[in-house]
Design a protein around this motif. Structure first.
Motif, PDB file in Angstrom:
ATOM      1  N   ASP A 161       0.837  -1.213   0.000  1.00 51.13           N
ATOM      2  CA  ASP A 161       0.000   0.000   0.000  1.00 51.13           C
ATOM      3  C   ASP A 161       0.872   1.262   0.000  1.00 51.13           C
ATOM      4  O   ASP A 161       0.545   2.250  -0.672  1.00 51.13           O
ATOM      5  N   LEU A 162       1.955   1.232   0.784  1.00 50.75           N
ATOM      6  CA  LEU A 162       2.867   2.390   0.805  1.00 50.75           C
ATOM      7  C   LEU A 162       3.505   2.570  -0.577  1.00 50.75           C
ATOM      8  O   LEU A 162       3.633   3.698  -1.080  1.00 50.75           O
ATOM      9  N   ALA A 163       3.889   1.451  -1.186  1.00 51.01           N
ATOM     10  CA  ALA A 163       4.496   1.506  -2.524  1.00 51.01           C
ATOM     11  C   ALA A 163       3.518   2.107  -3.529  1.00 51.01           C
ATOM     12  O   ALA A 163       3.889   2.971  -4.337  1.00 51.01           O
ATOM     13  N   VAL A 180      12.473  -2.590  -3.596  1.00 54.29           N
ATOM     14  CA  VAL A 180      13.529  -2.864  -2.622  1.00 54.29           C
ATOM     15  C   VAL A 180      12.898  -2.922  -1.244  1.00 54.29           C
ATOM     16  O   VAL A 180      12.369  -1.921  -0.753  1.00 54.29           O
ATOM     17  N   THR A 181      12.916  -4.092  -0.625  1.00 54.79           N
ATOM     18  CA  THR A 181      12.337  -4.230   0.713  1.00 54.79           C
ATOM     19  C   THR A 181      12.878  -5.465   1.414  1.00 54.79           C
ATOM     20  O   THR A 181      13.242  -6.446   0.761  1.00 54.79           O
ATOM     21  N   THR A 193      11.317   1.992  -3.242  1.00 54.95           N
ATOM     22  CA  THR A 193      11.912   1.643  -1.952  1.00 54.95           C
ATOM     23  C   THR A 193      10.815   1.701  -0.911  1.00 54.95           C
ATOM     24  O   THR A 193      10.083   2.692  -0.836  1.00 54.95           O
ATOM     25  N   VAL A 194      10.685   0.641  -0.138  1.00 56.29           N
ATOM     26  CA  VAL A 194       9.652   0.619   0.915  1.00 56.29           C
ATOM     27  C   VAL A 194      10.024  -0.455   1.924  1.00 56.29           C
ATOM     28  O   VAL A 194      10.029  -1.630   1.617  1.00 56.29           O
ATOM     29  N   ASP A 195      10.404  -0.028   3.108  1.00 52.15           N
ATOM     30  CA  ASP A 195      10.889  -0.971   4.117  1.00 52.15           C
ATOM     31  C   ASP A 195      10.374  -0.550   5.500  1.00 52.15           C
ATOM     32  O   ASP A 195      11.126   0.002   6.305  1.00 52.15           O
ATOM     33  N   SER A 231      14.711   4.303   1.674  1.00 51.77           N
ATOM     34  CA  SER A 231      13.998   5.484   1.154  1.00 51.77           C
ATOM     35  C   SER A 231      14.709   6.793   1.488  1.00 51.77           C
ATOM     36  O   SER A 231      14.363   7.845   0.938  1.00 51.77           O
ATOM     37  N   SER A 232      15.681   6.772   2.391  1.00 51.29           N
ATOM     38  CA  SER A 232      16.240   8.048   2.850  1.00 51.29           C
ATOM     39  C   SER A 232      16.984   8.787   1.726  1.00 51.29           C
ATOM     40  O   SER A 232      16.902  10.015   1.632  1.00 51.29           O
TER      41      SER A 232
END
Lengths: 74, 310
Positions: B53-55, B80-81, B141-143, B272-273
């Motif tokens: 969902d965030l992605a 990427v997770t 990117t989502v972790d 994500s930073s």
């Protein structure tokens, strides 16, 4: 032989948040105002300058300038 | 055909944790949080929100902000997770493909990397697209570490925030993806790991690794690019904490003030930073050369040069 002046100089060059003085040698780092992240930098600089390894077990007991000097000369 | 970076979209959950209150709980000061950690609030996803969902929200933000972008034109999707939907089977990228209704002739796969993941991901997707003759790709990117952070663990609870980013890669890019250097040292894996569903970190060892390994790698990228420090306009390195960015930037003399710091309202958002920092720089023509560097879980690190397309 490593002395108090050497360690004080390293701490003050490590980017720490407070300036340390020679007569702080017996005080605990937390009393001087150095936090855990300051100390991460201090041990990196000391390792660079002396070639000595600072393992987690050793660092646990290095709570003041005096104890660091003692360890460096051991 | 050369594939580069065209634009970045992002999603930061509106909900957050007050890190000053957390500091009080752990006996730390407000000053420590502001100067050393750098994050006054930590972004937190809703418990009902999944990683995918965030992605999806980051990709939708990218779509809304770029007229030339089309979801239907996407041919490759890399996520990427290390905190995927469910238990990681199926891969989160396939779930994202379905949720967004992306074409079914798309290539979609996940990459298991932490804070070095964005740098690796750029080269994985660029190489994959160039080898396959693809023109439009998405690097997500989502972790969300909120899935694994123990709120009672002082070492990790003050650091991590949730976020997602989506980078659009293709031809006619804003930034070229140039020299890169990689590093891996699995002997330090135990210092940042997850077991029994909980994150464990030896803060000092991870700090040492980053402070000692990253600066020489950045300098290696510069020398391999025939560039001097003065040629770099910005350093966008992983925002582990203010303290680690400071520890690394101190090793670059007068260029230290070119290292961006911005985690005040997010926290350390893992892979994500870097794209969160880059987002505002991609379209800024005053910025010619950007040095990026990611470091963390593995232990893994990677640094690269991005240069404005002429």
């Amino acid at each position: 032989m490593f002395d108090v002046e050497f360690v004080v100089d390293i701490i003050n060059k490590s980017g720490s948040s407070v300036e340390v003085k020679l007569d702080d040698q017996a005080k605990k780092f937390s009393q001087i105002g150095l936090d855990s992240l300051d100390m991460f930098n201090v041990f990196i600089e000391l390792q660079d300058a002396t070639g000595k390894e600072f393992s987690d077990d050793i660092v646990e007991n290095l709570v003041s300038i005096s104890t660091i000097v003692e360890f460096l000369n051991s | 055909m050369s594939i580069g970076l065209k634009s970045i979209g992002s999603y930061i959950p509106a909900a957050s944790i007050d890190n000053i209150k957390q500091a009080n709980k752990f006996g730390e000061t407000e000053e420590f949080i502001k100067s050393k950690i750098g994050a006054v609030t930590l972004a937190r996803k809703d418990d009902r929100e999944e990683t995918s969902d965030l992605a999806v929200k980051a990709i939708k933000a990218l779509d809304e902000e770029n007229e030339a972008f089309s979801l239907l034109a996407i041919e490759a999707l890399v996520v990427v997770t290390q905190n995927p939907d469910g238990s990681g089977l199926p891969h989160t990228s396939a779930i994202v493909q379905n949720k967004l209704g992306l074409p079914t002739n798309i290539a979609a796969f996940d990459v298991s990397l932490g804070c070095s993941g964005y740098v690796y991901g750029l080269y994985i997707l660029k190489g994959f697209m160039e080898a396959s003759g693809l023109k439009n790709g998405l690097l997500v990117t989502v972790d969300p570490y909120s899935k694994i952070v123990d709120p009672d663990d002082r070492v990790t609870a003050l650091l991590f925030g949730d976020a997602a980013t989506a980078s659009w890669l293709g031809e006619d890019s804003e930034l070229n993806i140039k020299t890169v250097k990689y590093g891996t040292d699995g002997s330090g894996a135990e210092h940042l790991t997850s077991f029994n569903g909980r994150l464990h970190m030896n803060g000092r060892q991870v700090f040492n690794f980053a402070a000692l390994r990253v600066p020489p790698q950045i300098k290696s990228v510069l020398s391999n690019s025939n560039l001097e420090l003065s040629d770099i306009d910005l350093f966008c390195i992983h925002q582990g904490s203010n303290a680690i960015v400071d520890a690394i930037s101190r090793r670059f003399g007068d260029s230290a003030d070119k290292f961006l710091k911005d985690i005040e309202h997010t926290g350390n958002t893992i892979s994500s930073s870097i794209p969160l920092l880059l987002k505002d720089q991609v379209h800024d023509n005053k910025v010619q050369n950007i040095l990026i560097s990611g470091f963390g879980v593995g232990l893994s690190w990677a640094s690269a040069l991005l240069s404005r397309s002429l």
